[in-house]
Design a protein around this motif. Structure first.
Motif, PDB file in Angstrom:
ATOM      1  N   LEU A  56      18.836  -8.458  26.303  1.00 46.78           N
ATOM      2  CA  LEU A  56      18.493  -8.413  24.892  1.00 46.78           C
ATOM      3  C   LEU A  56      17.054  -7.955  24.781  1.00 46.78           C
ATOM      4  O   LEU A  56      16.150  -8.569  25.329  1.00 46.78           O
ATOM      5  CB  LEU A  56      18.651  -9.815  24.290  1.00 46.78           C
ATOM      6  CG  LEU A  56      18.683  -9.904  22.785  1.00 46.78           C
ATOM      7  CD1 LEU A  56      19.784  -9.048  22.224  1.00 46.78           C
ATOM      8  CD2 LEU A  56      18.889 -11.337  22.373  1.00 46.78           C
ATOM      9  N   GLY A  57      16.862  -6.856  24.101  1.00 46.89           N
ATOM     10  CA  GLY A  57      15.515  -6.312  23.992  1.00 46.89           C
ATOM     11  C   GLY A  57      14.567  -7.258  23.296  1.00 46.89           C
ATOM     12  O   GLY A  57      13.397  -7.357  23.654  1.00 46.89           O
ATOM     13  N   MET A  58      15.079  -7.976  22.322  1.00 46.99           N
ATOM     14  CA  MET A  58      14.179  -8.834  21.544  1.00 46.99           C
ATOM     15  C   MET A  58      13.597  -9.951  22.396  1.00 46.99           C
ATOM     16  O   MET A  58      12.468 -10.385  22.181  1.00 46.99           O
ATOM     17  CB  MET A  58      14.946  -9.411  20.345  1.00 46.99           C
ATOM     18  CG  MET A  58      14.153 -10.306  19.446  1.00 46.99           C
ATOM     19  SD  MET A  58      12.559  -9.701  18.923  1.00 46.99           S
ATOM     20  CE  MET A  58      12.990  -8.383  17.851  1.00 46.99           C
ATOM     21  N   LEU A  59      14.329 -10.403  23.384  1.00 47.66           N
ATOM     22  CA  LEU A  59      13.766 -11.455  24.241  1.00 47.66           C
ATOM     23  C   LEU A  59      12.559 -10.920  25.006  1.00 47.66           C
ATOM     24  O   LEU A  59      11.547 -11.614  25.160  1.00 47.66           O
ATOM     25  CB  LEU A  59      14.829 -11.970  25.220  1.00 47.66           C
ATOM     26  CG  LEU A  59      15.851 -12.917  24.616  1.00 47.66           C
ATOM     27  CD1 LEU A  59      16.936 -13.217  25.620  1.00 47.66           C
ATOM     28  CD2 LEU A  59      15.202 -14.186  24.162  1.00 47.66           C
ATOM     29  N   SER A  60      12.678  -9.687  25.468  1.00 49.61           N
ATOM     30  CA  SER A  60      11.507  -9.099  26.129  1.00 49.61           C
ATOM     31  C   SER A  60      10.353  -9.005  25.165  1.00 49.61           C
ATOM     32  O   SER A  60       9.202  -9.319  25.502  1.00 49.61           O
ATOM     33  CB  SER A  60      11.819  -7.680  26.616  1.00 49.61           C
ATOM     34  OG  SER A  60      12.636  -7.683  27.711  1.00 49.61           O
ATOM     35  N   CYS A  61      10.664  -8.571  23.977  1.00 47.39           N
ATOM     36  CA  CYS A  61       9.599  -8.419  22.978  1.00 47.39           C
ATOM     37  C   CYS A  61       8.930  -9.745  22.705  1.00 47.39           C
ATOM     38  O   CYS A  61       7.703  -9.836  22.680  1.00 47.39           O
ATOM     39  CB  CYS A  61      10.220  -7.831  21.701  1.00 47.39           C
ATOM     40  SG  CYS A  61       9.102  -7.805  20.331  1.00 47.39           S
ATOM     41  N   ILE A  62       9.750 -10.783  22.534  1.00 42.11           N
ATOM     42  CA  ILE A  62       9.162 -12.098  22.232  1.00 42.11           C
ATOM     43  C   ILE A  62       8.291 -12.558  23.393  1.00 42.11           C
ATOM     44  O   ILE A  62       7.197 -13.085  23.206  1.00 42.11           O
ATOM     45  CB  ILE A  62      10.289 -13.118  21.961  1.00 42.11           C
ATOM     46  CG1 ILE A  62      10.980 -12.779  20.656  1.00 42.11           C
ATOM     47  CG2 ILE A  62       9.733 -14.518  21.910  1.00 42.11           C
ATOM     48  CD1 ILE A  62      12.124 -13.689  20.327  1.00 42.11           C
ATOM     49  N   ARG A  63       8.762 -12.309  24.574  1.00 36.95           N
ATOM     50  CA  ARG A  63       7.973 -12.729  25.721  1.00 36.95           C
ATOM     51  C   ARG A  63       6.637 -12.011  25.767  1.00 36.95           C
ATOM     52  O   ARG A  63       5.594 -12.620  26.026  1.00 36.95           O
ATOM     53  CB  ARG A  63       8.756 -12.461  26.995  1.00 36.95           C
ATOM     54  CG  ARG A  63       8.810 -13.647  27.900  1.00 36.95           C
ATOM     55  CD  ARG A  63       7.577 -13.701  28.664  1.00 36.95           C
ATOM     56  NE  ARG A  63       7.551 -12.448  29.365  1.00 36.95           N
ATOM     57  CZ  ARG A  63       7.812 -12.334  30.623  1.00 36.95           C
ATOM     58  NH1 ARG A  63       7.997 -13.367  31.327  1.00 36.95           N
ATOM     59  NH2 ARG A  63       7.848 -11.157  31.178  1.00 36.95           N
ATOM     60  N   LYS A  64       6.689 -10.718  25.508  1.00 37.09           N
ATOM     61  CA  LYS A  64       5.435  -9.984  25.528  1.00 37.09           C
ATOM     62  C   LYS A  64       4.495 -10.463  24.425  1.00 37.09           C
ATOM     63  O   LYS A  64       3.284 -10.561  24.630  1.00 37.09           O
ATOM     64  CB  LYS A  64       5.710  -8.492  25.368  1.00 37.09           C
ATOM     65  CG  LYS A  64       6.341  -7.903  26.599  1.00 37.09           C
ATOM     66  CD  LYS A  64       6.572  -6.420  26.429  1.00 37.09           C
ATOM     67  CE  LYS A  64       7.626  -5.933  27.374  1.00 37.09           C
ATOM     68  NZ  LYS A  64       7.113  -5.473  28.627  1.00 37.09           N
ATOM     69  N   CYS A  65       5.076 -10.766  23.271  1.00 35.39           N
ATOM     70  CA  CYS A  65       4.225 -11.278  22.193  1.00 35.39           C
ATOM     71  C   CYS A  65       3.584 -12.592  22.601  1.00 35.39           C
ATOM     72  O   CYS A  65       2.378 -12.811  22.389  1.00 35.39           O
ATOM     73  CB  CYS A  65       5.045 -11.492  20.922  1.00 35.39           C
ATOM     74  SG  CYS A  65       5.657  -9.975  20.220  1.00 35.39           S
ATOM     75  N   PHE A  66       4.370 -13.462  23.199  1.00 39.84           N
ATOM     76  CA  PHE A  66       3.798 -14.744  23.625  1.00 39.84           C
ATOM     77  C   PHE A  66       2.667 -14.529  24.619  1.00 39.84           C
ATOM     78  O   PHE A  66       1.629 -15.191  24.569  1.00 39.84           O
ATOM     79  CB  PHE A  66       4.881 -15.621  24.259  1.00 39.84           C
ATOM     80  CG  PHE A  66       5.802 -16.276  23.271  1.00 39.84           C
ATOM     81  CD1 PHE A  66       7.032 -16.745  23.663  1.00 39.84           C
ATOM     82  CD2 PHE A  66       5.429 -16.430  21.944  1.00 39.84           C
ATOM     83  CE1 PHE A  66       7.896 -17.356  22.758  1.00 39.84           C
ATOM     84  CE2 PHE A  66       6.281 -17.028  21.035  1.00 39.84           C
ATOM     85  CZ  PHE A  66       7.506 -17.491  21.443  1.00 39.84           C
ATOM     86  N   ASP A  67       2.874 -13.576  25.525  1.00 40.08           N
ATOM     87  CA  ASP A  67       1.813 -13.323  26.506  1.00 40.08           C
ATOM     88  C   ASP A  67       0.552 -12.822  25.826  1.00 40.08           C
ATOM     89  O   ASP A  67      -0.560 -13.254  26.157  1.00 40.08           O
ATOM     90  CB  ASP A  67       2.292 -12.287  27.525  1.00 40.08           C
ATOM     91  CG  ASP A  67       3.320 -12.856  28.472  1.00 40.08           C
ATOM     92  OD1 ASP A  67       4.026 -12.069  29.122  1.00 40.08           O
ATOM     93  OD2 ASP A  67       3.405 -14.090  28.564  1.00 40.08           O
ATOM     94  N   LEU A  68       0.729 -11.927  24.869  1.00 39.11           N
ATOM     95  CA  LEU A  68      -0.452 -11.396  24.177  1.00 39.11           C
ATOM     96  C   LEU A  68      -1.167 -12.493  23.404  1.00 39.11           C
ATOM     97  O   LEU A  68      -2.396 -12.559  23.389  1.00 39.11           O
ATOM     98  CB  LEU A  68      -0.025 -10.273  23.212  1.00 39.11           C
ATOM     99  CG  LEU A  68       0.257  -8.929  23.858  1.00 39.11           C
ATOM    100  CD1 LEU A  68       0.960  -8.015  22.881  1.00 39.11           C
ATOM    101  CD2 LEU A  68      -1.038  -8.296  24.320  1.00 39.11           C
ATOM    102  N   ILE A  69      -0.370 -13.345  22.759  1.00 44.89           N
ATOM    103  CA  ILE A  69      -1.000 -14.431  21.985  1.00 44.89           C
ATOM    104  C   ILE A  69      -1.761 -15.358  22.921  1.00 44.89           C
ATOM    105  O   ILE A  69      -2.860 -15.823  22.624  1.00 44.89           O
ATOM    106  CB  ILE A  69       0.062 -15.201  21.178  1.00 44.89           C
ATOM    107  CG1 ILE A  69       0.701 -14.276  20.140  1.00 44.89           C
ATOM    108  CG2 ILE A  69      -0.544 -16.407  20.515  1.00 44.89           C
ATOM    109  CD1 ILE A  69       1.828 -14.908  19.388  1.00 44.89           C
TER     110      ILE A  69
END
Lengths: 1212, 287
Positions: free
Chosen positions: A619-632
């Motif tokens: 699921l692409g969105m899970l990757s996206c969420i993970r990357k967002c969490f890392d950036l935050i």
């Protein structure tokens, strides 16, 4: 315009003469009594590009002709047997499963001792004399295992799609098999054997024996030797096949074969070498032969078969043909009686892996579940949940599925340990046990669950748990599974790549001799799929004459070819795991990817046979969420996880209510965005409903409007009650949460269970019948039962009937609540991040591309509208990923990364960044500095210059390109390198013509698909304003039904399959987007413009409903030519991923390519429109399918050369 | 004048005095040919086309061209071919110069005559082939290339389409083509008649239905009794060629009558359909 003359009927040669026909019955002999005959040599279209019929068609025809059994043996594969098995069960015909073993050519020569043999590609086998062929039909389970092992050995030895078997391999697998040997084509058809048979010489002039005769003689001798060896190894199990296919010397050949059989001591058996189920398929079979041999019909010559006799013939006809050898016909019955093995015997065992030795699986599961409750319910376990868990565990114990849950739990736990985000989806979210194991994320205390939807005693099917993982790290999970279970016990399911309309048109057209422009024209009339009727008008519009016979034939053949399997490919994530060797259940073959193997059956086949599979999806969105969490975490120093995100945040819901959802999960599509202001989600459950309701099905089924009205309080809801002593609030309990409108499958089932007192099993039958009600007739019995029982319990008769009607029509679009709930969680998380950390969201979303509905250009535009500063790619600031850069006031700007640019490689740029960090100042000061101190080649520098990445050293694009081209080749002179000096000295400054901004913008689009400088339309705005066209933001001020004229670049075109041919288009200009509705008539008139234009002008009227504005188009004009004025170069496409031209809708399950980038783009419009067809056609209960992977131009190809959509063609 | 690329081999001879009659032209041709042939022999080349151009004193030019099917520099052969055409050059006021060019050059492997004729069959074949091509050349040059045709095989199952006439000069490896087709035929016991009729001739046949071989038939008003028969060989029509009418399936039988004559019969259509099928004789095995 005169009415078109209907095309003449396609004149394929007529059916074979009917033996008894009333007209000329006096001529014909009285029919013989029909003997029992079974056809044992059939090839289906799963012998790719050889057979001409689907397995189901063969079975149906065999039943219709009155054969007693049918044996389908494909060449070196068993890919089609499960479909044949399902069809045979439905028809009530005995199916004999097996395979035709084709050994390698010259396999008569023994294998080398050291196991090495020259590996020939199968494409060259046609030149060599054929190897030994025979049909293997296993008689019991163990023999089936041997057959699968034999095929697996052959496939794993060869590359994907091929199977190399030697005669010795065959000899080793004969136990328990029934072998039908197929003599070579030339056996019995040459002169030597005929002379042997007839003692006296022919009166024909004896031609000299030539090379070919000698070869044949050798071949025949070898064949006889092998036959002897075979009979010695497996006496009593071997038959010799003979067929009468009107070759001219059939009788002679039959005599010769009989003689051979007598010499060796084998019986003869009659077959017909069936390639297609009826004679009318012969043209298609010829066409696919030509496709295989890569020639046209005109040049095929002898590669095509001489006559059309290789089809299923009735028993009488076969008896007549074999009148001189009736034993051969009887032998078919003998073989059919021996081979009683059926695929239903393939039960198997779940792997025992994850259980610690001292406990049983059930105990372990129980322990894990209760441990999980302590984690997830720290404040105490609610009673409802406790009851649910106890019931579920009891059911699991009764059915013996504990190991399955443990397997899935093990995989998820491993992923969590390695920090990979994952979440279960689908009907599994109905299970409280799964929640406590951490597999799913739907809390049973908050959402009501229906376990029977997931698992029920009656069904006896293993549960189906799908888990989504981050799409970039899914490969690690796959390798873990392989490593843990081993290659012989774990393999990926296959997916069958079939002929899609465009490829079918091209192939058939090429074979029929049509030139490429004609086939392209035909292919371009296809939008997604052709369906049942040929789009005559469109073909005529494309400039082709539909009355032309050749063209009509081509179209008809193409329609027959649609749906034929082309080859197998590995599925995206379905893993099959077994306790004992998988290779004895189904053959395993190599995939094109390194180190990957997959089985021959696809997901539907696996479901049919009730084999367990685990779906490891991405699921692409899970990757996206993970990357967002890392950036935050990096920039804001806050640590968020899926679990500890603040819930029910008002600001987030406010944002969603405005319809500001670009980039969020599920609710970002055009349709959703238009619905959000109307549905106004204010809490979590509203999101669940939002996900489920905005699909064409519910809209058509008139669910949405009642719901909206009730929500706004315009309608009162009343729930009929049953007679006492039943609970009067029965229906309210079920339907209350959706305001009385049944939306979810679970609700329908619950109504059946509670209001009509169905047992859970009957409710399940109801659900299945709903899904397939148009085909099966079982819905009527259930209808009577349900309505009757409801009336009995005191419900109003009229209401009961209406209720049932609603449920019936609902079957097509009913959505499982659990799945909606799983997805709603991700919707909330992504929206929350977008609301509170929009900069991190933008960067994370860009880093996780390709995914989602929109292209990067739109994501960037949306971020800018929200006030995020975007900074361009720069050699001194960018990294590979998009990153955040701190502003003076503490907020962050998004810096585009090198990944946005086409043609740059990650490893190269990563090293560049490392070298940049090594510098003292961490900045490069000039181009020569970069040359000296970094390892970038001139080619890379040129690409960076084309991306305008040198602004920080004060060089703009044109100057940079000029300077880069002046750099010498890569060799650095050592003296200068040591002195850190330039080897060439300074150049005299050159005055280059200033590049216009419009040219910059166009080049930006060419090189990194978006531009931060301006939108292409700004440059045309003056002209357009003078022509009376408005901007997108002016639409907000318009009234209902006001006429307007607006121009914009085409972003998205969608034609949901159920919207009666209406096309939705989204166009974009520099101020925003506009949604256009194009009705069918307008679409027909302006079809070319819609399909081909890149810049379009719409004249139409405004339609407002609350805050949602559409423009209904009356006229369209193609203004693509204006784009060419901006620059000498061409502006490439900037359409979104979800554009239906780019990634067309398909009626059947779309082919999922073998790369790991699977996307679960769950756009409702897309999902919904093929959802319905699915539910009718797919054999399993799953109604969720992965969407087609959007095509993004290949990295590495020059952007200027990429043409994403062909321009409209004009053939007149 | 169209611009042509210069020929690879050419020889030019100016005449000190204008040539006025055919002897002069013949002499010039012989001279030029010898020069060219010597040079070509060193390079082991031969040519398929030879053009002699004569430049007239009054400014015009005329040319004659000779084509061969095999590259050659054989003096006797080429001169003989030219002989017939030299009359076409009208000397007029005299010819100032001659130009001999070649076209379509190809390598000729030098042929070693064997001292001992061991492989007589091969040698005989070779000699035959050379003579045959020489004959074809002479006839083609006399009558025009298109008029000398030869039957080449076509890979088609339908008998009347299994061959076509092509120009003999461009035939190339004739025997090899037929051998290749022969090699691809799988069912070699199906023979084809020596003589195939252009139009199959109708016959009245008695045969056992539905697909039994004929028992006796009447053709060209003579009844014939059949003793032996082989078949049926079913040949289905090439559906991609057929027009709306369609052509029916044929079952071919090879039959022998009491006199020993062999015929190739077919039945067009099947019993039991709408129309009664027709029987035809398509060819005979014999003269």
């Amino acid at each position: 315009m005169p009415r078109p003359i209907p095309p003449p009927p396609i004149p394929f040669p007529g059916k074979a003469g009917r033996v008894s026909s009333p007209k000329s019955s006096s001529l014909l002999p009285p029919p013989l009594p029909s003997p029992a005959y079974a056809e044992l040599q059939c090839v289906s279209n799963f012998s790719f590009l050889r057979g001409g019929s689907h397995p189901a068609e063969l079975v149906t025809q065999a039943k219709a002709l009155g054969l007693t059994a049918i044996g389908i043996a494909d060449r070196n594969t068993v890919a089609g047997v499960v479909r044949a098995h399902a069809a045979a069960k439905a028809e009530g015909l005995q199916l004999i499963v097996g395979a035709r073993i084709d050994t390698v050519p010259q396999s008569f020569a023994p294998r080398q001792k050291d196991g090495r043999n020259e590996k020939l590609a199968e494409s060259r086998w046609a030149d060599l004399p054929p190897g030994f062929s025979c049909l293997l039909y296993p008689t019991d389970r163990a023999a089936w295992g041997r057959l699968c092992r034999l095929l697996s050995d052959g496939k794993l030895r060869a590359q994907k799609g091929e199977c190399h078997l030697w005669f010795e391999d065959l000899l080793g697998a004969l136990e328990g098999q029934t072998v039908i040997v197929i003599p070579p084509e030339a056996y019995g058809s040459d002169r030597q054997s005929s002379d042997r048979l007839h003692q006296k010489a022919d009166k024909v002039i004896q031609l000299p024996v030539d090379q070919r005769d000698r070869e044949n003689l050798t071949l025949n001798k070898r064949f006889e030797t092998c036959l002897q060896k075979l009979n010695q190894t497996a006496p009593g199990q071997v038959w010799l096949a003979a067929n009468m296919i009107y070759r001219g010397d059939d009788r002679r050949r039959l005599n010769i074969l009989n003689q051979l059989a007598g010499t060796v001591g084998l019986p003869l058996i009659a077959t017909n070498d069936v390639h297609y189920h009826e004679q009318n398929r012969r043209p298609l079979q010829d066409v696919i032969t030509c496709i295989r041999e890569k020639c046209t019909l005109q040049t095929a010559g002898f590669k095509l078969l001489q006559n059309a006799e290789r089809h299923l013939k009735p028993a009488q006809e076969m008896a007549r043909l074999f009148a001189t050898y009736p034993d051969a016909i009887a032998a078919t019955q003998e073989v059919a009686a021996r081979c009683q093995f059926s695929l239903d015997e393939l039960s198997y065992h779940y792997p025992n892996e994850p259980v610690p030795p001292e406990k049983t699986a059930q105990q372990h599961l129980t322990d894990l579940t209760w441990a999980g409750t302590r984690t997830f319910y720290p404040g105490g376990l609610p009673d409802s949940v406790r009851n649910a868990i106890e019931n579920e565990l009891a059911l699991i114990e009764r059915l013996g599925y504990a190991q399955y849950f443990l397997t899935v739990h093990d995989i998820v736990a491993w992923a969590r340990k390695h920090d990979i985000l994952c979440q279960g989806r689908g009907s599994a979210a109905n299970s409280a046990v799964c929640y406590c194991l951490g597999v799913t994320a739907v809390d049973p205390s908050k959402i009501s669950l229906l376990f029977e939807r997931f698992l029920s005693e009656e069904r006896r099917e293993p549960p189906d748990i799908d888990v989504d993982f981050e799409h970039e790290r899914r490969e690690e999970v796959i390798q873990y599974i392989y490593q843990r279970y081993g290659r012989h016990r774990a393999a990926i399911a296959a997916t069958i790549i079939t002929y899609r309309p465009r490829s079918a048109v091209r192939e058939v057209g090429k074979v029929m001799g049509l030139t490429e422009d004609v086939t392209t024209a035909l292919a371009s009339t296809v939008w997604g799929s052709w369906g049942q009727d040929i789009p005559e008008d469109q073909i005529r519009q494309a400039g082709l004459d539909i009355t032309d016979l050749h063209l009509a034939r081509t179209i008809q053949l193409t329609q027959e070819l649609l749906g034929f399997p082309r080859h197998l490919s590995q599925h995206v994530g379905g893993f099959v795991l077994t306790e004992d060797a998988l290779v004895e259940t189904v053959p395993i073959g190599n995939a094109a990817m390194e180190d990957r193997t997959f089985i021959e059956w696809d997901k539907d086949d696996i479901d049919e046979l009730k084999i367990m599979k685990v779906d490891v999806l991405a699921l692409g969105m899970l990757s996206c969420i993970r990357k967002c969490f890392d950036l935050i975490r990096t920039h804001y120093r806050q640590d968020f996880t899926l679990a500890n995100l603040p819930r029910e945040d008002k600001a987030t819901y406010a944002m969603l209510q405005r319809g500001d959802s670009l980039g969020t999960f599920q609710v970002e599509s055009r349709a959703q965005m238009n619905m959000l202001p109307r549905l106004k989600p204010a809490r979590f459950y509203d999101l669940v409903i939002q996900v489920a309701i905005v699909r064409p099905g519910p809209i058509q089924g008139d669910m949405v409007h009642p719901y909206l009205r009730r929500r706004d309080g315009l309608e009162t809801i009343d729930y009929p009650s049953p007679a006492p002593p039943a609970d009067p609030d029965e229906l309210r309990n079920i339907l209350g949460r959706t305001l009385g409108v049944p939306l979810f499958q679970e609700q329908a089932m619950q109504i059946a269970i509670d209001a009509a007192k169905f047992t859970p099993e009957e409710a399940n039958l109801l659900r299945k019948a709903m899904a397939t009600f148009r085909r099966a007739g079982t819905i009527h019995t259930l209808q009577e039962k349900m309505v009757g029982q409801m009336i009995e319990r005191g419900y109003d008769a009229d209401f009961s009937r209406r209720c049932f009607e609603q449920i019936k029509g609902f079957g097509e679009y009913g959505f499982p609540e659990s799945h909606a709930a799983s997805f709603a969680l991700l919707v909330y998380v992504s929206s929350w991040i977008k609301c509170h950390y929009p900069d991190a969201f933008c960067a994370g979303l860009l880093n996780a591309q390709p995914m989602g509905f929109y292209a990067p250009a739109q994501i960037v535009r949306d971020a800018k509208e929200h006030g995020i500063a975007m900074r361009a790619i720069d050699i001194n600031h960018s990294h590979w990923d998009n990153t955040l850069e701190e502003n003076h006031d503490g907020s962050f700007a998004v810096r585009l990364g090198f990944r946005q640019a086409d043609g740059l490689r990650e490893d190269v740029m990563q090293q560049f960044v490392n070298e940049r960090n090594d510098l003292k100042t961490r900045r490069f000061s000039s181009l020569e500095h970069i040359r000296r101190r970094s390892s970038l080649t001139v080619a890379t520098l040129e690409r960076l210059a084309a991306n305008d990445a040198f602004r920080s050293i004060d060089i703009d694009r044109r100057q940079a390109l000029w300077a880069v081209r002046g750099l010498m080749s890569d060799v650095q002179l050592p003296l200068f390198a040591a002195a850190d000096e330039d080897s060439t000295g300074r150049d005299a400054p050159v005055a280059l013509p200033v590049m216009r901004t419009s040219e910059h913008v166009v080049t930006d689009y060419q090189t990194h698909r978006l531009s931060l400088k301006a939108h292409p339309l700004c440059f045309l705005r003056d002209t357009y304003r003078k022509r009376g066209m408005i901007e997108a933001r002016d639409l907000l001020k318009m009234r209902q039904k006001q006429r307007c004229s607006i121009a914009g670049v085409v972003l998205v075109r969608q034609r949901p399959g159920t919207a009666k041919g209406v096309v939705f288009m989204t166009i974009e200009d520099e101020t925003g987007v506009a949604n256009i509705v194009i009705w069918k008539k307008i679409m027909q008139k302006f079809r070319k413009t819609v399909m081909g234009a890149r810049l379009v002008k719409i004249d139409g009227e405004v339609q407002r409903a609350d805050d949602v504005i559409h423009v209904v188009a009356h006229r369209l004009a193609d203004l693509t030519a204006d784009l060419d004025r901006l620059s000498d170069d061409e502006l490439p496409e900037i359409v979104a991923h979800a554009d239906h031209m780019k990634s067309p809708l398909t009626k059947r399950r779309p082919p999922v390519e073998k790369q790991a980038d699977f996307l679960a783009n769950a756009d409702e419009v897309k999902r919904g429109s093929h959802g319905e067809e699915y539910l009718r056609k797919s054999r399993s209960e799953r109604h969720l399918r992965p969407a087609p992977r959007p095509t993004v131009p290949a990295r590495g190809s020059h952007p200027r050369n990429v043409r994403l959509i062909p321009k409209s063609r004009d053939f007149h | 004048m169209p611009l042509r690329p210069p020929a690879p081999w050419r020889a030019h001879m100016p005449c000190p005095e204008p040539a006025l009659d055919i002897t002069g032209i013949r002499f010039a041709l012989g001279e030029l040919f010898s020069r060219l042939a010597t040079r070509m022999e060193t390079a082991a080349q031969g040519a398929r086309g030879w053009r002699l151009t004569a430049f007239h004193a009054d400014g015009g030019s005329s040319a004659v061209m000779v084509r061969l099917s095999r590259p050659s520099r054989d003096r006797a052969h080429v001169m003989r071919l030219f002989e017939e055409k030299l009359e076409q050059i009208d000397p007029g006021y005299g010819i100032d110069g001659f130009l001999l060019e070649t076209a379509d050059c190809d390598t000729i492997a030098p042929h070693q005559a064997s001292l001992v004729a061991d492989n007589r069959a091969n040698a005989a074949n070779e000699a035959l082939a050379t003579e045959l091509s020489g004959l074809v050349d002479r006839l083609s040059n006399r009558f025009g290339e298109r008029n000398i045709t030869y039957a080449a095989p076509v890979k088609s199952h339908v008998p009347e389409r299994a061959w076509r006439m092509i120009s003999a000069a461009s035939a190339g490896a004739r025997v090899a083509q037929w051998q290749e087709v022969e090699a691809e035929t799988v069912f070699r016991t199906n023979s084809r008649p020596f003589r195939l009729f252009d139009t199959p001739e109708p016959a009245e046949v008695t045969a056992q239905v539905p697909d039994g071989p004929p028992l006796h038939f009447r053709w060209r008003r003579i009844p014939r009794q059949i003793t032996r028969a082989r078949g049926p060989e079913r040949i289905a029509p090439e559906w991609w060629r057929e027009g709306p009418r369609g052509v029916a399936i044929r079952d071919y039988y090879e039959v022998e009558d009491t006199q020993g004559r062999r015929y190739w019969l077919f039945r067009e259509g099947l019993y039991g359909g709408d129309n009664a099928p027709g029987w035809f004789v398509h060819g005979v095995f014999g003269i």
